[in-house]
Write a protein that holds these residues in place. Structure first.
Motif, short mmCIF file in Angstrom:
data_model
loop_
_atom_site.label_atom_id
_atom_site.label_comp_id
_atom_site.label_asym_id
_atom_site.label_seq_id
_atom_site.Cartn_x
_atom_site.Cartn_y
_atom_site.Cartn_z
N SER A 44 -0.10 -4.37 0.96
CA SER A 44 -1.11 -5.44 1.03
C SER A 44 -2.25 -5.15 2.00
CB SER A 44 -0.45 -6.78 1.40
OG SER A 44 0.50 -7.17 0.44
N GLU A 45 -2.47 -3.87 2.35
CA GLU A 45 -3.57 -3.52 3.25
C GLU A 45 -4.85 -3.31 2.47
OE1 GLU A 45 -4.67 -0.50 6.94
OE2 GLU A 45 -2.59 -0.78 6.27
N VAL A 46 -5.89 -4.12 2.78
CA VAL A 46 -7.15 -4.09 2.05
C VAL A 46 -8.31 -4.07 3.05
CG1 VAL A 46 -8.61 -5.24 0.33
CG2 VAL A 46 -6.12 -5.44 0.16
N ILE A 47 -9.30 -3.23 2.77
CA ILE A 47 -10.55 -3.24 3.52
C ILE A 47 -11.61 -3.88 2.64
CG2 ILE A 47 -12.39 -1.79 4.50
CD1 ILE A 47 -10.24 0.29 5.15
N TYR A 48 -12.28 -4.90 3.17
CA TYR A 48 -13.29 -5.62 2.41
C TYR A 48 -14.69 -5.15 2.87
CZ TYR A 48 -9.48 -8.64 1.00
OH TYR A 48 -8.30 -9.11 0.47
N LEU A 49 -15.44 -4.53 1.93
CA LEU A 49 -16.75 -3.98 2.26
C LEU A 49 -17.90 -4.92 1.91
CD1 LEU A 49 -16.33 -0.31 0.94
CD2 LEU A 49 -16.01 -1.15 3.28
N TYR A 65 -2.86 -4.86 -10.42
CA TYR A 65 -3.01 -5.45 -9.08
C TYR A 65 -1.64 -5.61 -8.42
CZ TYR A 65 -4.16 -8.71 -5.35
OH TYR A 65 -4.29 -9.30 -4.11
N ASN A 66 -0.68 -6.15 -9.14
CA ASN A 66 0.66 -6.39 -8.61
C ASN A 66 1.31 -5.11 -8.09
OD1 ASN A 66 3.76 -6.21 -9.68
ND2 ASN A 66 3.38 -8.17 -8.66
N ARG A 67 1.17 -4.01 -8.83
CA ARG A 67 1.82 -2.76 -8.42
C ARG A 67 1.10 -2.11 -7.25
NH1 ARG A 67 3.59 -5.04 -12.54
NH2 ARG A 67 5.31 -4.18 -13.77
N ILE A 68 -0.22 -2.05 -7.30
CA ILE A 68 -0.94 -1.29 -6.29
C ILE A 68 -1.01 -2.04 -4.96
CG2 ILE A 68 -3.33 -2.05 -6.71
CD1 ILE A 68 -4.04 1.02 -6.65
N ILE A 69 -1.00 -3.39 -5.00
CA ILE A 69 -1.02 -4.14 -3.74
C ILE A 69 0.29 -3.95 -2.99
CG2 ILE A 69 -0.11 -6.38 -4.53
CD1 ILE A 69 -3.22 -6.02 -2.32
N ALA A 104 1.88 9.28 1.92
CA ALA A 104 0.72 8.98 2.75
C ALA A 104 0.37 7.50 2.65
CB ALA A 104 -0.47 9.83 2.32
N LYS A 105 -0.28 6.99 3.67
CA LYS A 105 -0.68 5.58 3.68
C LYS A 105 -1.71 5.32 2.59
CE LYS A 105 -2.49 2.07 6.85
NZ LYS A 105 -3.02 1.85 8.22
N LEU A 106 -1.51 4.27 1.82
CA LEU A 106 -2.45 3.85 0.78
C LEU A 106 -3.17 2.60 1.24
CD1 LEU A 106 -3.60 3.95 -2.15
CD2 LEU A 106 -1.64 2.57 -2.84
N VAL A 107 -4.49 2.62 1.19
CA VAL A 107 -5.32 1.48 1.58
C VAL A 107 -6.25 1.14 0.43
CG1 VAL A 107 -7.07 0.62 3.20
CG2 VAL A 107 -5.23 2.09 4.03
N LEU A 108 -6.32 -0.13 0.08
CA LEU A 108 -7.20 -0.58 -0.99
C LEU A 108 -8.55 -0.99 -0.41
CD1 LEU A 108 -4.63 -2.69 -3.01
CD2 LEU A 108 -5.25 -0.29 -3.29
N VAL A 109 -9.60 -0.78 -1.20
CA VAL A 109 -10.96 -1.07 -0.75
C VAL A 109 -11.62 -1.99 -1.76
CG1 VAL A 109 -13.20 -0.10 -0.13
CG2 VAL A 109 -11.10 1.18 0.39
#
Length: 342
Positions: free
Chosen positions: A335-340, A326-330, A240-245
């Motif tokens: 490299s998809e990140v949502i900035y809240l 950080y290196n592994r999860i990005i 599944a797609k992983l997105v960081l927040v």
């Protein structure tokens, strides 16, 4: 191919003799280390490296790490120096890999076409017993299909490698859970090419200046040969797609609770009850980089076993302690990140 599978806690010593023979005869053996499981072949055999790439489905310009039973064993295939032995005194056996100039007996199929070789002496006793039994240094990347989360227990390896390799040695859960720190030596210190359990401030006490390669936080450019595993390609990704927040705990929980799709959340242990309709997985304590690293790949693999459209996770800080995480999860997130944060 029938893959032999052994639980090392229940095996006789002759299993290592059998595994060493497989390595010497050009076969592949998956084995535990303190970091992740490795997929090993004879480092002197160019055809073994080709079989490793084939089993993983991995691009052949990604260098393999050569594992030794003792730091001094690197003398047989690499140009060592005082700095290497100073590092070895402090960090070996252990989760540190050092890039050295290679000798001609290491084929370039092992080094990704480079004139350097990555050297590591693992602290896991089973890994060193296998190397001793083989009688040759063992070239090994992580024992997973390329791009998937690295394996941190024998079950993960079996899922990816059954029928593709000769033997799997199951030594239980890995103690650290992410791959070793990889460094290149410099005149005034070293450069971290891949972060791991050995962090910059610890290295600085031994070698002086410590630099961090751009590819640690940003993937290597197209057409550029990576100097270390994990620098170039998308790695560690669940199905599944992983997105960081990026946001506070309150902002993160609010975002998840307003999301209308079927999602999974990699949550800090302290916040497991904050989410209403998401599938929640425990990613470890907010305060413990070590705990989060140990859980990361296993949790990402667990996401493949649940029904979700998307996975959300906190964006870790880029600080020294959390840089490996950080290196592994990005990379797992592409490299998809949502900035809240407002």
């Amino acid at each position: 191919m029938k893959t032999e599978y052994y639980l090392l806690s229940e095996c006789e010593d002759n299993v290592f003799e059998r595994a060493g023979q497989i390595i010497r005869e050009g076969g592949l053996v998956a084995f535990p280390t303190e970091t992740v499981y490795g997929l090993g072949g004879d480092a002197y055999d160019p055809t073994a490296a080709e079989r490793i790439f084939a089993a993983k489905g991995r691009p052949s310009d990604n260098p393999l790490i050569v594992h030794v039973a003792r730091p001094s064993d690197a003398e047989s295939f690499a140009v060592t120096n005082d700095t290497y032995y100073k590092l070895a005194e402090h960090f070996m056996p252990g989760p540190l890999t050092v890039i050295l100039e290679k000798k001609d007996n290491i084929p370039k199929s092992v080094t990704g076409g480079l004139d350097t070789v990555a050297v590591r002496c693992p602290s896991n006793v089973y890994a060193r017993r296998l190397i001793e039994a083989a009688g040759v240094p063992i070239a090994a990347p992580s024992a997973n299909i390329s791009g998937k989360p690295s394996p941190t227990n024998g079950r993960h390896v079996y899922e990816d490698m059954e029928g593709k390799i000769a033997m799997i040695l199951d030594g239980g859960d890995c103690a650290i859970g992410v791959e070793s720190t990889v460094i290149r030596l410099e005149e005034d210190g070293c450069t971290i090419l891949r972060p791991g359990e050995v962090i910059a401030r610890e290295l600085a006490r031994v070698v002086g200046n410590v630099y961090v390669a751009e590819a640690v936080t940003d993937p290597a450019a197209a057409g550029e040969n990576p100097q270390s595993p994990g620098m170039k390609y998308r790695h560690y990704a669940p199905k599944a797609k992983l997105v960081l927040v990026d946001g506070t705990d309150e902002e993160f929980a609010g975002f998840i609770n307003e999301y209308s799709g079927r999602c999974a959340v990699l949550s800090y242990s302290e916040n497991l009850g904050d989410y209403k309709n998401a599938l929640v997985l425990d990613a470890g304590s907010r305060e413990s980089a070590h705990e989060q690293m140990k859980k990361l790949f296993s949790v990402l693999r667990s996401c493949d076993e649940i029904d979700c459209e998307i996975i959300f996770a906190h964006l870790p800080p880029k600080t020294d302690d959390f840089l490996a995480l950080y290196n592994r999860i990005i990379r797992a997130a592409g490299s998809e990140v949502i900035y809240l944060a407002k």
